[in-house]
Scaffold this active site. Structure first.
Site, PDB file in Angstrom:
ATOM      1  N   HIS A   1      29.625  32.538  25.937  1.00  0.00           N
ATOM      2  CA  HIS A   1      28.318  32.526  26.597  1.00  0.00           C
ATOM      3  C   HIS A   1      27.701  31.121  26.656  1.00  0.00           C
ATOM      4  O   HIS A   1      27.019  30.694  25.715  1.00  0.00           O
ATOM      5  CB  HIS A   1      27.356  33.433  25.832  1.00  0.00           C
ATOM      6  CG  HIS A   1      27.644  34.884  25.958  1.00  0.00           C
ATOM      7  ND1 HIS A   1      26.918  35.722  26.773  1.00  0.00           N
ATOM      8  CD2 HIS A   1      28.595  35.659  25.377  1.00  0.00           C
ATOM      9  CE1 HIS A   1      27.395  36.965  26.677  1.00  0.00           C
ATOM     10  NE2 HIS A   1      28.418  36.941  25.834  1.00  0.00           N
TER      11      HIS A   1
ATOM     12  N   CYS B   1      31.206  36.833  30.092  1.00  0.00           N
ATOM     13  CA  CYS B   1      31.486  37.980  29.236  1.00  0.00           C
ATOM     14  C   CYS B   1      31.628  39.254  30.072  1.00  0.00           C
ATOM     15  O   CYS B   1      32.607  39.418  30.779  1.00  0.00           O
ATOM     16  CB  CYS B   1      30.417  38.108  28.156  1.00  0.00           C
ATOM     17  SG  CYS B   1      30.891  39.187  26.781  1.00  0.00           S
TER      18      CYS B   1
ATOM     19  N   GLU C   1      25.155  30.236  28.335  1.00  0.00           N
ATOM     20  CA  GLU C   1      23.691  30.323  28.441  1.00  0.00           C
ATOM     21  C   GLU C   1      23.011  30.352  27.082  1.00  0.00           C
ATOM     22  O   GLU C   1      21.790  30.173  26.990  1.00  0.00           O
ATOM     23  CB  GLU C   1      23.287  31.548  29.273  1.00  0.00           C
ATOM     24  CG  GLU C   1      23.304  32.889  28.555  1.00  0.00           C
ATOM     25  CD  GLU C   1      24.697  33.492  28.426  1.00  0.00           C
ATOM     26  OE1 GLU C   1      24.780  34.689  28.053  1.00  0.00           O
ATOM     27  OE2 GLU C   1      25.699  32.798  28.670  1.00  0.00           O
TER      28      GLU C   1
END
Length: 259
Positions: free
Chosen positions: A219, A110, A221
């Site tokens: 994302h 991002c 994560e």
């Protein structure tokens, strides 16, 4: 101090760190997802190492084996997303290491992707979403390149679901650059089903020619453990599709290079 889960402890035991594998996670002013990235590193089996944006010492990168530039709004996204972070002292060290013979693996997520384009580690640029609104949703991606330091645990054509949240997520580049990315197989991910921000050719992520630097807007994560990632309406299971980014780089480090 042990971490307390927000909903329920569905994680299971965390793996022991892979001996010697250290992945740096950079924090800029305005970074939001550095702790999430560090947790993903830990769940994959490596040791996360905090890195500070203002460190310009010769030992700034320490002995890390890879670096993650996490999401957020570095320096408030003033001027342009990632434009100021590009000049952070630590970024000079990261650019040199990524371009060196050692080819330090670098993942930009991002805002980290935006920083990579501003640093010219990756081509193109990120501008406002074509609908001019912040968007947050679960997003399906198709893996286009499974031979980079950060994607080798996936298969070409595989569809994964991870979280998307951005305002400046529209990837743009000259047609010549886009053609080069396509021709060289450097498009790493594409949006599936819907282009959420107007990115050229549905591009969600790209890689450099060497395959050690990867950037994407969604994302990974945020999709690394059951109970805390996207929920599939079809299977009723939580997606952990993002964990493959972090296990991929460990595979790269163990093998001594990209796949």
């Amino acid at each position: 101090m042990s971490e307390t889960p927000l909903i329920a402890d569905l994680r299971g035991p965390e793996p022991a760190p892979l001996s010697g594998a250290k992945i740096g996670v950079v924090t800029f002013p305005g970074t939001l997802d550095d702790r999430d990235a560090a947790r993903a590193v830990r769940l994959a089996g490596a040791t996360p190492v905090p890195l500070w944006h203002a460190d310009d010492s010769p030992a700034a990168l320490g002995d890390v084996d890879a670096v993650v530039l996490p999401g957020g709004f570095s320096y408030g996204d003033y001027l342009r997303a990632g434009a100021i972070a590009r000049f952070a002292p630590l970024m000079g060290r990261i650019v040199d290491a990524a371009n060196s013979d050692a080819k330090l693996p670098v993942l930009g997520i991002c805002n980290g992707f935006q920083v990579l384009t501003e640093s010219h580690l990756l081509p193109g640029s990120m501008i406002k979403n074509d609908h001019l609104k912040f968007i947050c949703r679960d997003q399906v991606l198709r893996v286009e390149n499974a031979s980079t330091a950060w994607t080798n645990q996936y298969e070409v054509g595989q569809e994964i679901t991870i979280v998307l949240k951005n305002q400046d997520g529209q990837y743009v580049a000259e047609e010549k650059t886009l053609d080069e990315l396509e021709g060289e197989g450097r498009v790493a991910f594409r949006y599936v089903g819907w282009n959420p921000n107007g990115s050229r050719r549905n591009i969600a992520g790209i890689t450099n020619a060497a395959g050690n630097v990867v950037g994407l807007m969604p994302h990974p994560e945020h999709a690394v453990e059951p109970g805390f990632g996207p929920l599939s309406t079809d299977s009723g299971e939580y997606s952990t599709d993002g964990l493959g980014f972090f296990t991929s780089v460990l595979t790269t480090l163990v093998a001594g290079g990209t796949k």
